[in-house]
Structures are given as structure tokens and as C-alpha cells.
Design an enzyme around this catalytic site. Structure first.
Site, PDB file in Angstrom:
ATOM      1  N   HIS A  88       1.145  -1.021   0.033  1.00 33.34           N
ATOM      2  CA  HIS A  88       0.101  -0.355   0.039  1.00 33.34           C
ATOM      3  C   HIS A  88       0.547   1.959  -0.392  1.00 33.34           C
ATOM      4  CE1 HIS A  88      -3.386   2.820   1.009  1.00 33.34           C
ATOM      5  NE2 HIS A  88      -2.861   3.247   1.545  1.00 33.34           N
ATOM      6  N   GLU A  89       1.911   1.220   1.181  1.00 26.96           N
ATOM      7  CA  GLU A  89       3.087   2.708   1.102  1.00 26.96           C
ATOM      8  C   GLU A  89       3.368   2.356  -0.376  1.00 26.96           C
ATOM      9  OE1 GLU A  89       1.452   4.534   3.550  1.00 26.96           O
ATOM     10  OE2 GLU A  89       0.446   3.097   4.773  1.00 26.96           O
TER      11      GLU A  89
HETATM   12 ZN    ZN Z   1      -3.180   5.409   1.772  1.00 30.62          ZN
END
Ligand code: ZN
Length: 505
Positions: free
Chosen positions: A265-266
Site C-alpha cells: 500500500h505505502e
Molecule cells: Zn493510503
């Protein structure tokens, strides 16, 4: 040329503002990642000083004068310079509408509210936070009045996070989304097949998890010479320049997926920041135009790619190498099914893809009602609990697990939540466009080749920066307005086979 001079003086001035903000970001990163606890008090002061200097320098009347002088002679500027000038003018006008004394009052109220919220959550007692929340709502409406709006004050607040989107548009999209997602969840809950996740109940060595996340990040195209991964309590991405974009993750040995999906995600956020054109370095063009578009990048990588079957077919042997002997009787299909378990739950940040948006729509409905004066802070817990029961079939046991779970409102932040759901919708729309442009895209993913996808995102999203607004980027990249259809189709195509459901439209 005096006006060309104005633009270059403006650019120097903005570079100082930018450098102050980036210096604050480094201190902030340090605070989250490696600062010892006793450094906290002094660090707060250091960050406040830098923020005040940046704000002062940006909102100084001299900035406005330089903007006007540069505008008076725009035809001497290159296209990118004109775009940068337009964006700076936009930010400056918005900032200039807010009176100094309001900024101070708002900051004081927020600080008190935040501490009250921490106490309230600890004691799971909304009453401790209630009057603070009501004050923040009043101030948010005052802020909307300064900023100006049509139809509803919520529009003015939403603009800060998702410029170009209106409350009415959001309502229309969410009204389509919510009942269809609720119907899908209902079908899944009654499904004949439920994924086997018993094999997940093992200890997953933290070092092996770490090594696996680094392998995946490298494959995705994250440039470790222009970033690094560290550990922090709450995973985040931060950037100090295009050449220094950092991410964090958190490790939990009882959970195989937590660190991995958080890293992916990051990394989706970080690939966006690493993907701005180098010539935009330090300028306003090297920014995302909204939070929703930023979130579309993280969600696309995390959910559409990272939680896909081709992804796991490719990584299964790699995963086995990292956890020898622990996955001998587990195949890619089982990992895929376990990574996509659907279970309505109390907490937004732990929600799966099928239920997540409902957590957001619930918050959107409640915060618009608060801002529009249709809901008093005192009535928030009851309204929250009623919706959780009706929409997700979940009984809220206490306020800590209910309306006190998120930090946003305690910061006086209203209009932020919808950007999470919009990120999901944009991601699905973009991925639809990618599959049309590159029909073999999922086969590439199945070989661990992410370059074609990244190249498409670079071209259609990352390199654009703030040259366009988010609705313009979505329209140009996908040929559609921001809408719910692609996401609903994506959910249906993914979850119907997973849960053995008869597929609908
Ligand atoms: Zn996010």
C-alpha cells in the site's frame, strides 16, 4: 523584463516555503521512526516553528504581489510555468481567505479536542469528547464561510481534500455503491464456500516477513536509491524530494499479511511520489492534485494487484523460501482466498475490500449531517451504532470501537474520509483502462513483471502532477467520469468465484 523577474522571485520564495515544509517532514519522519520518547516535547516546538515560518512566508502579502505581477505578463512564461502559477494562485487565494485569528482559535480548539479524544477513547466514553466535537463542527462551518461555497458548507471542506468533487456528486456515487455492496456482502455471508484460513495460525518470523516485503517492493519498481523502508507504529509514506521518498510498515509475527499489504500500500503511494518528472523537483507541479488520486495508487497495488491470484501464483515459491516448512500444504489459491476473506467488522482500518467503502459512506453521511446542522454531536454515537447495525450487521459494543475509533474528527478534519472510497473507485476505473490498453497485464503480473503497469501509471497519473485536477486525470486516463460501476464490476468478478456465488450482471 520585470514580470519574468516577478515569476523567478516568486519561484525563489516558494522554494523557501517548500524547503521549510520538507525540513519539517524530515523531523516528522524521525519522530515517528527513531526519536527517543524524551525528545517529544522539544520536537513539537521545532515542528511548530517550521510550520509557522512556512505559513508566514507563503501567506505574506509579498507572495500575492508577485503572483499578480507574474500573471500580468503570463505570455512570457512557458506552459509549465503558467500551470505552476495557476496552482500557486489557487493555494494562495484559499489560504489568504482564512483570517489569522481563526487559524489560532482553530489550532487551540483542535489541540484541546485531540487530547480529549485520546481520553475519551481510552475510557470509551464519548461524553468526554462531545462538547469538543461540537466546537470543532462550529469552527469547520466558520472555515467554510471564509472559503466560500455553493449548496452546502461541506463543499468548501471537501475541496481541501478532493478538489473538483462536490457533495452532490459524491452522494450520487455513494447512493449507487452502498446498496450494491450491502447486497454483495449479504450473498457472501450466506455463501456455500468460506475460505480456509486455519493455516494462517502460525508464527511468521519478523525478519523473514521483512525480507519478503523488500523483495516485493523491489519487484514493484520502488527505487531503494531514492527511498527506504523502516518500521513505525502507524505505517505511512513521506517524501522530502523526488529522490527521497520513504515508507514504513509494521511487523506482527501472528499475522502473515499485515506488514506485506501495508508495505505494498505505502509503496503504491511512494511510486507516485518517485514518479514525478525530475524537472518538477521542488515545484508545486510535483504534487498530487488530491488525496483520492493518491489513495487510488496505493489501493490499486495493494488490492487489485497484491490480492490477485496471478500475484500469488508468482510469489508462492518465493513465500515458501522465506518460510521453509510452513507452507508445504498450502497453495497459491489458498493464500489468495485467505487474503480476500470478507468479514463485516467494527474497525475501518481492518476492513476488507467488500465492506470498506460502507465504513466510509457511514462517516460521510454523519459528517455531512454534522456540518449541515442536521445532527448534533450529542446524537452521534446513536446514529453511528444504528448505521453499523443496519449496514454491516455489527453491534457496536462501546464508543472506542465505534464513533471514537478514528483520529480525523478530533483534528477538526471533515471532508477527508470520502477520499479513501474515491481511491478505490478511481483504482478500479484505472485498472479497467489498463486492461484495455494492455490486455496481457495480468499475465505480466503472474510473471512478477510490473513494469508495464507502472509505465501506464507513470504516463497517465504520476507525471501529470498538479497539471490537471483529479476528475480531469480520471477522465483523460479512463474516458469516464469518477463513478462506481468499475469498482462494483471488479468486486463481482472477484468475489463471486471466490465464494462460489452465482454471478449477477
Ligand atoms: Zn493510503
Amino acid at each position: 523584463m520585470e514580470n519574468t523577474g516577478a515569476f523567478s522571485r516568486l519561484r525563489d520564495r516558494l522554494r523557501d516555503v517548500h524547503n521549510l515544509r520538507m525540513a519539517a517532514a524530515v523531523l516528522n519522519w524521525d519522530m515517528e521512526v527513531c526519536m527517543p520518547p524524551k525528545g517529544a516535547a522539544a520536537r513539537g516546538g521545532q515542528l511548530a516553528t517550521l510550520a509557522a515560518l512556512a505559513h508566514e512566508r507563503f501567506t505574506h502579502p509579498e507572495t500575492g504581489t508577485l503572483i499578480r505581477q507574474a500573471q500580468d505578463n503570463q505570455d512570457t512564461l512557458a506552459d509549465d510555468e503558467r500551470a505552476a502559477l495557476r496552482e500557486v494562485d489557487y493555494d494562495y487565494r484559499r489560504a489568504a481567505r482564512i483570517p489569522e485569528n481563526f487559524v489560532r482559535r482553530f489550532a487551540q480548539t483542535r489541540s484541546a479536542a485531540y487530547h480529549a479524544w485520546l481520553d475519551a477513547r481510552k475510557q470509551s466514553d464519548f461524553a468526554v469528547f462531545q462538547t469538543h466535537l461540537q466546537k470543532l463542527v462550529t469552527l469547520a462551518r466558520e472555515l467554510a464561510d471564509y472559503l466560500g461555497y455553493e449548496d452546502t458548507p461541506y463543499n468548501a471542506l471537501l475541496e481541501d481534500f478532493e478538489r473538483g468533487m462536490t457533495t452532490a456528486q459524491l452522494r450520487a456515487v455513494f447512493d449507487e455503491l452502498a446498496p450494491r455492496q450491502r447486497a454483495l456482502i449479504e450473498r457472501i455471508m450466506n455463501a456455500p464456500t468460506q475460505p480456509d484460513a486455519a493455516w494462517l495460525e502460525q508464527t511468521w518470523d519478523a525478519d523473514a516477513q521483512w525480507a519478503f516485503t523488500e523483495r516485493v517492493l523491489r519487484d514493484m519498481g520502488y527505487d531503494f536509491d531514492a527511498g527506504r523502508q523502516d518500521k513505525s507504529a502507524h505505517p505511512f509514506t513521506t517524501n522530502f524530494s523526488i529522490g527521497d521518498v520513504r515508507i514504513t510498515t509494521r511487523l506482527n509475527e501472528r499475522d502473515l499479511f499485515s506488514a506485506l499489504f501495508s508495505s505494498i500500500h505505502e509503496c503504491g503511494h511512494a511510486l507516485y511520489e518517485q514518479g514525478f518528472p525530475p524537472e518538477d523537483e521542488g515545484t508545486i507541479l510535483a504534487e498530487a492534485p488530491s488525496l483520492g488520486i493518491h489513495e487510488s495508487q496505493s489501493r490499486l497495488w495493494e488490492n487489485i494487484i497484491g490480492r490477485s491470484l496471478p500475484f500469488w501464483r508468482h510469489y508462492m515459491p518465493v513465500l515458501r523460501e522465506h518460510f521453509p516448512g510452513q507452507l508445504d500444504n498450502v497453495d497459491a489459491e489458498q493464500v489468495y482466498a485467505a487474503a480476500n476473506r470478507v468479514a463485516p467488522s467494527l474497525i475501518r482500518v481492518e476492513a476488507d475490500e467488500c465492506t470498506y467503502n460502507l465504513h466510509i459512506i457511514l462517516r460521510f453521511e454523519l459528517e455531512t449531517a454534522l456540518i449541515e446542522g442536521n445532527l448534533a454531536a450529542a446524537d452521534l454515537p446513536a446514529a453511528w451504532n444504528e448505521k453499523m447495525a443496519a449496514w454491516l450487521g455489527v453491534a457496536v459494543p462501546d464508543d472506542a470501537n465505534g464513533c471514537l475509533q478514528d483520529i480525523h474528527w478530533s483534528h477538526g478534519t471533515f471532508g477527508y474520509f470520502p477520499t479513501y472510497a474515491l481511491g478505490n473507485l478511481y483504482a478500479a476505473q484505472m485498472f479497467d483502462a489498463v486492461t484495455k490498453a494492455i490486455p496481457g497485464i495480468m499475465s505480466s503480473v503472474g510473471r512478477g513483471e510490473f513494469t508495464p503497469l507502472l509505465a501506464w501509471l507513470r504516463e497517465n497519473v504520476h507525471r501529470v502532477g498538479r497539471r490537471k485536477t483529479t476528475p480531469e486525470i480520471v477522465r483523460d486516463a479512463t474516458g469516464e467520469e469518477p463513478a462506481a460501476a468499475a469498482f462494483l464490476k471488479y468486486l463481482e468478478n472477484k468475489y463471486a468465484p471466490l465464494y462460489g456465488l452465482a454471478q449477477v450482471g
